[in-house]
Every structure is written in C-alpha cells, then in structure tokens.
Design a protein around this motif. Sequence first.
Motif, PDB file in Angstrom:
ATOM      1  N   LEU A   1       0.846  -1.201   0.000  1.00 41.95           N
ATOM      2  CA  LEU A   1       0.000   0.000   0.000  1.00 41.95           C
ATOM      3  C   LEU A   1       0.878   1.247   0.000  1.00 41.95           C
ATOM      4  CD1 LEU A   1      -2.857  -1.010   2.501  1.00 41.95           C
ATOM      5  CD2 LEU A   1      -2.767  -1.330   0.023  1.00 41.95           C
ATOM      6  N   ARG A   2       1.923   1.208   0.816  1.00 41.18           N
ATOM      7  CA  ARG A   2       2.856   2.346   0.858  1.00 41.18           C
ATOM      8  C   ARG A   2       3.454   2.591  -0.525  1.00 41.18           C
ATOM      9  NH1 ARG A   2       7.816   2.351   0.000  1.00 41.18           N
ATOM     10  NH2 ARG A   2       8.006   0.124   0.359  1.00 41.18           N
ATOM     11  N   TYR A   3       3.858   1.504  -1.171  1.00 43.01           N
ATOM     12  CA  TYR A   3       4.510   1.599  -2.481  1.00 43.01           C
ATOM     13  C   TYR A   3       3.550   2.184  -3.524  1.00 43.01           C
ATOM     14  CZ  TYR A   3       6.511  -0.118  -6.864  1.00 43.01           C
ATOM     15  OH  TYR A   3       6.993  -0.207  -8.135  1.00 43.01           O
ATOM     16  N   LEU A   4       2.315   1.666  -3.553  1.00 45.43           N
ATOM     17  CA  LEU A   4       1.330   2.139  -4.537  1.00 45.43           C
ATOM     18  C   LEU A   4       0.974   3.604  -4.288  1.00 45.43           C
ATOM     19  CD1 LEU A   4      -1.151  -0.905  -4.556  1.00 45.43           C
ATOM     20  CD2 LEU A   4       0.397  -0.262  -6.409  1.00 45.43           C
ATOM     21  N   PHE A   5       0.762   3.938  -3.015  1.00 48.19           N
ATOM     22  CA  PHE A   5       0.290   5.292  -2.701  1.00 48.19           C
ATOM     23  C   PHE A   5       1.390   6.334  -2.932  1.00 48.19           C
ATOM     24  CE2 PHE A   5      -1.421   8.778  -0.133  1.00 48.19           C
ATOM     25  CZ  PHE A   5      -2.715   8.791  -0.632  1.00 48.19           C
ATOM     26  N   ARG A   6       2.625   5.933  -2.646  1.00 47.70           N
ATOM     27  CA  ARG A   6       3.758   6.845  -2.826  1.00 47.70           C
ATOM     28  C   ARG A   6       3.858   7.316  -4.281  1.00 47.70           C
ATOM     29  NH1 ARG A   6       7.113  10.833  -2.139  1.00 47.70           N
ATOM     30  NH2 ARG A   6       9.321  10.370  -2.181  1.00 47.70           N
ATOM     31  N   ALA A   7       3.655   6.382  -5.213  1.00 50.97           N
ATOM     32  CA  ALA A   7       3.807   6.717  -6.630  1.00 50.97           C
ATOM     33  C   ALA A   7       2.723   7.683  -7.094  1.00 50.97           C
ATOM     34  CB  ALA A   7       3.770   5.442  -7.463  1.00 50.97           C
ATOM     35  N   GLU A   8       1.545   7.622  -6.466  1.00 51.46           N
ATOM     36  CA  GLU A   8       0.441   8.462  -6.932  1.00 51.46           C
ATOM     37  C   GLU A   8       0.310   9.775  -6.195  1.00 51.46           C
ATOM     38  OE1 GLU A   8      -3.271   6.465  -7.031  1.00 51.46           O
ATOM     39  OE2 GLU A   8      -2.795   5.640  -8.987  1.00 51.46           O
ATOM     40  N   CYS A   9       0.426   9.723  -4.876  1.00 46.53           N
ATOM     41  CA  CYS A   9       0.101  10.912  -4.066  1.00 46.53           C
ATOM     42  C   CYS A   9       1.182  11.256  -3.050  1.00 46.53           C
ATOM     43  CB  CYS A   9      -1.197  10.694  -3.298  1.00 46.53           C
ATOM     44  SG  CYS A   9      -2.592  10.302  -4.339  1.00 46.53           S
ATOM     45  N   SER A  10       2.145  10.425  -2.841  1.00 49.09           N
ATOM     46  CA  SER A  10       3.170  10.563  -1.794  1.00 49.09           C
ATOM     47  C   SER A  10       2.579  10.480  -0.397  1.00 49.09           C
ATOM     48  CB  SER A  10       3.975  11.858  -1.930  1.00 49.09           C
ATOM     49  OG  SER A  10       4.919  11.702  -2.949  1.00 49.09           O
ATOM     50  N   SER A  11       1.656  11.398  -0.088  1.00 46.33           N
ATOM     51  CA  SER A  11       1.007  11.329   1.224  1.00 46.33           C
ATOM     52  C   SER A  11      -0.338  12.046   1.121  1.00 46.33           C
ATOM     53  CB  SER A  11       1.885  11.962   2.307  1.00 46.33           C
ATOM     54  OG  SER A  11       2.123  13.312   1.996  1.00 46.33           O
ATOM     55  N   SER A  12      -1.144  11.913   2.187  1.00 47.95           N
ATOM     56  CA  SER A  12      -2.519  12.438   2.139  1.00 47.95           C
ATOM     57  C   SER A  12      -2.628  13.787   2.839  1.00 47.95           C
ATOM     58  CB  SER A  12      -3.463  11.448   2.823  1.00 47.95           C
ATOM     59  OG  SER A  12      -3.738  10.383   1.978  1.00 47.95           O
ATOM     60  N   PRO A  13      -3.734  14.515   2.592  1.00 52.35           N
ATOM     61  CA  PRO A  13      -3.945  15.783   3.300  1.00 52.35           C
ATOM     62  C   PRO A  13      -4.082  15.557   4.808  1.00 52.35           C
ATOM     63  CG  PRO A  13      -5.576  15.467   1.544  1.00 52.35           C
ATOM     64  CD  PRO A  13      -4.824  14.193   1.664  1.00 52.35           C
ATOM     65  N   ALA A  14      -3.546  16.489   5.598  1.00 57.86           N
ATOM     66  CA  ALA A  14      -3.479  16.274   7.050  1.00 57.86           C
ATOM     67  C   ALA A  14      -4.712  16.781   7.800  1.00 57.86           C
ATOM     68  CB  ALA A  14      -2.234  16.965   7.606  1.00 57.86           C
ATOM     69  N   TYR A  15      -5.360  17.817   7.276  1.00 58.09           N
ATOM     70  CA  TYR A  15      -6.334  18.552   8.096  1.00 58.09           C
ATOM     71  C   TYR A  15      -7.489  17.673   8.597  1.00 58.09           C
ATOM     72  CZ  TYR A  15      -9.799  22.058   9.427  1.00 58.09           C
ATOM     73  OH  TYR A  15     -10.733  22.785  10.107  1.00 58.09           O
ATOM     74  N   GLY A  16      -8.190  17.023   7.673  1.00 54.19           N
ATOM     75  CA  GLY A  16      -9.330  16.185   8.066  1.00 54.19           C
ATOM     76  C   GLY A  16      -8.889  15.066   8.994  1.00 54.19           C
ATOM     77  N   ALA A  17      -7.719  14.501   8.715  1.00 56.49           N
ATOM     78  CA  ALA A  17      -7.208  13.394   9.539  1.00 56.49           C
ATOM     79  C   ALA A  17      -6.944  13.872  10.961  1.00 56.49           C
ATOM     80  CB  ALA A  17      -5.935  12.838   8.911  1.00 56.49           C
ATOM     81  N   ARG A  18      -6.456  15.103  11.090  1.00 56.33           N
ATOM     82  CA  ARG A  18      -6.192  15.630  12.446  1.00 56.33           C
ATOM     83  C   ARG A  18      -7.511  15.851  13.191  1.00 56.33           C
ATOM     84  NH1 ARG A  18      -1.246  18.741  10.401  1.00 56.33           N
ATOM     85  NH2 ARG A  18       0.346  17.230  10.986  1.00 56.33           N
ATOM     86  N   LEU A  19      -8.526  16.327  12.464  1.00 60.56           N
ATOM     87  CA  LEU A  19      -9.836  16.517  13.117  1.00 60.56           C
ATOM     88  C   LEU A  19     -10.366  15.180  13.622  1.00 60.56           C
ATOM     89  CD1 LEU A  19     -11.714  19.033  10.753  1.00 60.56           C
ATOM     90  CD2 LEU A  19     -10.498  19.529  12.886  1.00 60.56           C
ATOM     91  N   MET A  20     -10.300  14.170  12.757  1.00 61.16           N
ATOM     92  CA  MET A  20     -10.810  12.841  13.138  1.00 61.16           C
ATOM     93  C   MET A  20     -10.009  12.284  14.319  1.00 61.16           C
ATOM     94  SD  MET A  20     -12.677  10.206  12.830  1.00 61.16           S
ATOM     95  CE  MET A  20     -12.661   8.438  13.046  1.00 61.16           C
ATOM     96  N   ALA A  21      -8.691  12.504  14.311  1.00 63.72           N
ATOM     97  CA  ALA A  21      -7.855  12.007  15.414  1.00 63.72           C
ATOM     98  C   ALA A  21      -8.258  12.698  16.721  1.00 63.72           C
ATOM     99  CB  ALA A  21      -6.380  12.244  15.102  1.00 63.72           C
ATOM    100  N   LEU A  22      -8.557  13.993  16.652  1.00 66.83           N
ATOM    101  CA  LEU A  22      -8.989  14.711  17.864  1.00 66.83           C
ATOM    102  C   LEU A  22     -10.304  14.136  18.385  1.00 66.83           C
ATOM    103  CD1 LEU A  22      -8.195  18.414  16.850  1.00 66.83           C
ATOM    104  CD2 LEU A  22      -7.212  17.161  18.791  1.00 66.83           C
ATOM    105  N   ILE A  23     -11.192  13.797  17.457  1.00 70.19           N
ATOM    106  CA  ILE A  23     -12.510  13.274  17.855  1.00 70.19           C
ATOM    107  C   ILE A  23     -12.367  11.910  18.532  1.00 70.19           C
ATOM    108  CG2 ILE A  23     -14.703  12.380  16.920  1.00 70.19           C
ATOM    109  CD1 ILE A  23     -14.440  14.687  14.780  1.00 70.19           C
ATOM    110  N   THR A  24     -11.521  11.062  17.974  1.00 69.09           N
ATOM    111  CA  THR A  24     -11.424   9.706  18.537  1.00 69.09           C
ATOM    112  C   THR A  24     -10.591   9.690  19.820  1.00 69.09           C
ATOM    113  OG1 THR A  24      -9.744   9.335  16.852  1.00 69.09           O
ATOM    114  CG2 THR A  24     -11.871   8.326  16.478  1.00 69.09           C
ATOM    115  N   LYS A  25      -9.771  10.720  20.019  1.00 70.91           N
ATOM    116  CA  LYS A  25      -8.926  10.773  21.228  1.00 70.91           C
ATOM    117  C   LYS A  25      -9.729  11.197  22.457  1.00 70.91           C
ATOM    118  CE  LYS A  25      -5.458  13.769  21.501  1.00 70.91           C
ATOM    119  NZ  LYS A  25      -4.341  14.551  20.963  1.00 70.91           N
ATOM    120  N   SER A  26     -10.830  11.894  22.226  1.00 66.23           N
ATOM    121  CA  SER A  26     -11.572  12.461  23.354  1.00 66.23           C
ATOM    122  C   SER A  26     -12.895  11.716  23.542  1.00 66.23           C
ATOM    123  CB  SER A  26     -11.835  13.947  23.057  1.00 66.23           C
ATOM    124  OG  SER A  26     -13.075  14.352  23.577  1.00 66.23           O
ATOM    125  N   ASP A  27     -13.129  11.200  24.755  1.00 65.95           N
ATOM    126  CA  ASP A  27     -14.391  10.487  25.021  1.00 65.95           C
ATOM    127  C   ASP A  27     -15.578  11.402  24.758  1.00 65.95           C
ATOM    128  OD1 ASP A  27     -12.971   8.305  25.721  1.00 65.95           O
ATOM    129  OD2 ASP A  27     -13.177   8.583  27.897  1.00 65.95           O
TER     130      ASP A  27
END
Length: 400
Positions: free
Chosen positions: A276-302
């Motif tokens: 998955l790392r290999y395939l994704f690297r060739a197309e996008c390198s990495s994903s946008p951070a903003y939405g992922a950070r919001l979701m991480a904040l939501i799951t971290k807090s009860d």
Amino acid sequence: MSKFSHLELQPADEFNDLRIKLANDSDPNKIDVSAGVYRGEDGDSFTLPVVRKAKHLYHEENYGHDYTFCLGLPEFVQNAAKVAVGETAVSKKLVASCQTIGGTGACHLGALFLSQSSGYKNFYLGIPAWPNYFPLIKQAGGTVTTYSYYDTDNKCVDFDAMVTQLNTAPAKSVFILQLCCHNPTAADLTIEQWSQVAEIMKKRDLIPFFDAAYQGFASGSTETDGLPIQKFIELGCEVIVCQSFSKNLGLYGERLGCLHVVVSDASNTPLVSDQLRYLFRAECSSSPAYGARLMALITKSDELFAQWKKDLQDVSVRLRTIRDTVYKLITEKYKTPGTWEHVKTQRGLFWYSGLTEAQSKKLLEEYHVFLPKNGRVNVAGLNDNNIDAFCAAFDAVVRN
Ligand SMILES: Cc1ncc(COP(=O)(O)O)c(C=O)c1O
C-alpha cells in the motif's frame, strides 16, 4: 498539429454537469436533491456539531504544515481502522491500512492493490451501482462483470440474483459490496442475508470488497452499520474495506478516507502495508493532514466521540422524519397514483423513487428540481421550506 488531437471525448459525468447547471440556475425556488451530501434545514452542507468542536480544538494547537507519512497520519489511521473493522482485528494486528483521498481514493487504491499487486482482476458488481466503479476498476486494470442488484417490482435487493452470481463466479473473484445505504437504490441486505453471503464467499474463496461510504447513516450507529464486515472477519475471510468520512463526518471537501485490508494471518500484515505504501507513494506521496487531524482529535476524546455518536443518531432520525413527511404528503395530500412505501423503508440519504428518465428530466427542466436521470432523490435536500413544493412537483410529473 497537436499531439493530442487523436484523443476521444470520455463519457460525461452526470453529477458534475448537474452541479454546474444548478449553480447557473437563477430560480430562487430551485431544489437540489442530486449529489449525496447531507444538508441541514438551510439547504447547505451541514457541519456536524462534533466537527465544529474539533475545529476549535485544532486551532488551539500549532500543527505546522509538514508532510504526513505515506500511509497517513498514524493516530487517524489506527482509529479509522477500529471504526471500520473493529477493535479485535486491529489489536490482533490483522489490519493493513492506508489513508486515502476520500472514499474514492480508497476504492481506487483497493482496486489497484487487488488487480495490479495481487493479480485478482475479476470484479463483480451488482447494478445499478455508483457509476464511478466502472472507470475506477478499468483504470486499475480490472474487468467488471455485472449482475442484477435490485428487484424493481418489489423495491428491494435482488438477493436470488446475487446468490446465483456468488455461486457461479470463479474462485478469487472480487465482489464489490456496499456496506449500507446503497447508492443509488437505498436497498440494503438484511443481517441474515449478509451472513449467508459471508458463508458462500468463504466457502467459494471469493474476495469481499466493502465500500463503506455511508457507515452510520443507516442505523445512526457506526457499530451497527459495520456488523456485516464483522460477519466476514469472524469467518476468517480476508476483507478489503474502503472507508469514507465524507458523509459520516461531513468532511466532503477535505477528502478523508482510508483503505483497510484485513488479512487472516498477522504475519502478512507488514507485506500488505508495504504494498500500500509503495502504490500510494507513486500516486500521491502522502494524504492531506487537516481532516485526519480533526478525526484524530474526535477519537482521542471520550466527549467528542460521544458527540459524534449523537450527531449520527440525529442525522438518521432526521432522515427518517423527512421520509415520513414525503410519504404523508404524496399519499395523503397529493394522493399520487402508485405505491410509495419504499420512501419509508429505504435507508440513508437516498430514495430510489422509481421515476422514469423522462419524469426525472421533466422535474429538472420544468420544476427546477435537480436530480439524476435514474430518479434517485437525496432526501436530505428537502426541508420545511421546500418539501411541499417538491412533493407537488413529484405528483405532477407522475400524473402527466
Ligand atoms: C457508494 C459510494 N462509494 C464511494 C463514494 C466516494 O466517497 P468520497 O466522496 O469520500 O470519495 C461515494 C460518494 O458519493 C459513494 O456514493
């Protein structure tokens, strides 16, 4: 002479065209029931209360602007996996995951992983279906065989046709399975039917490819909506899950999704992760951070996680209320000829109304009701201000 003049025009994209038409329509009473977006009472895409709170927290920190990893933001990916495939598979290290550009990106990466990395190129798709599967699988080098998903007469899943296809497809064929709130038919399998499908797929060595674009919108709970995936994992099936947070977090433009591959033996997880790392690297390198950070904040807090659960309950209750109101208006006020129980029994954003292409076109052109030609109605586009006008227009096109 251009080097590109030999290119052929590709099929038009109905939803893109509808969006453009909608933006250019100056009728103040136009009604948009087209794209699969959860809208609030004001008709705009709705910001969930939990997202409002998470955004507030986000702005209290300075996260900087560095790249995320190829496989995504770890605290997002781990928690996204728990939502999609459950804590047990995650704790047993049976899950390889990669953050993606929305659910579309997850479907694309999943198809690429199966078709190009693993050599599983035969995809089976019940139709009607989300139209993007076709080009997406083609671009990944796979081929699509279709079967009937919907029983038009009884307005439910054509389960016999599905079982027949499952029993005749060659081993290691991939079956695309929409987890819930099927797009476009809004007809889902019962949990008993899912158990039956899981048994057949396990026995016949078929590959389940779940598209979880609306998890939480059917029952109001991500756990309940996710139960079909658990059935497959419990049987020891290896499962692909393409997850989107566009709808259940309302993060459409942030393009937040994740691909999860559940393997039967944890020793293979690093190998799959590496692909998955290999395939994704060739197309996008990495994903946008903003939405992922919001979701991480939501799951971290009860507190925030509980708020998310409540928000999804509220969404599913409101969708059911809109369905009940449509049913009441067309059966009691307008007495529209036909049977309309399916507006109440179907689930999620969509009502597969049964309007013909000509009727849908008439709704669009004469009444400025924007919907696709298959008659699919996004009930979240209806609100106290437009629901009566919608039902009046609907009645008029059915009668004439
Ligand atoms: C069935 C289905 N799968 C996948 C997607 C893609 O979701 P996303 O917008 O997150 O790319 C959609 C979007 O409408 C969908 O309806």
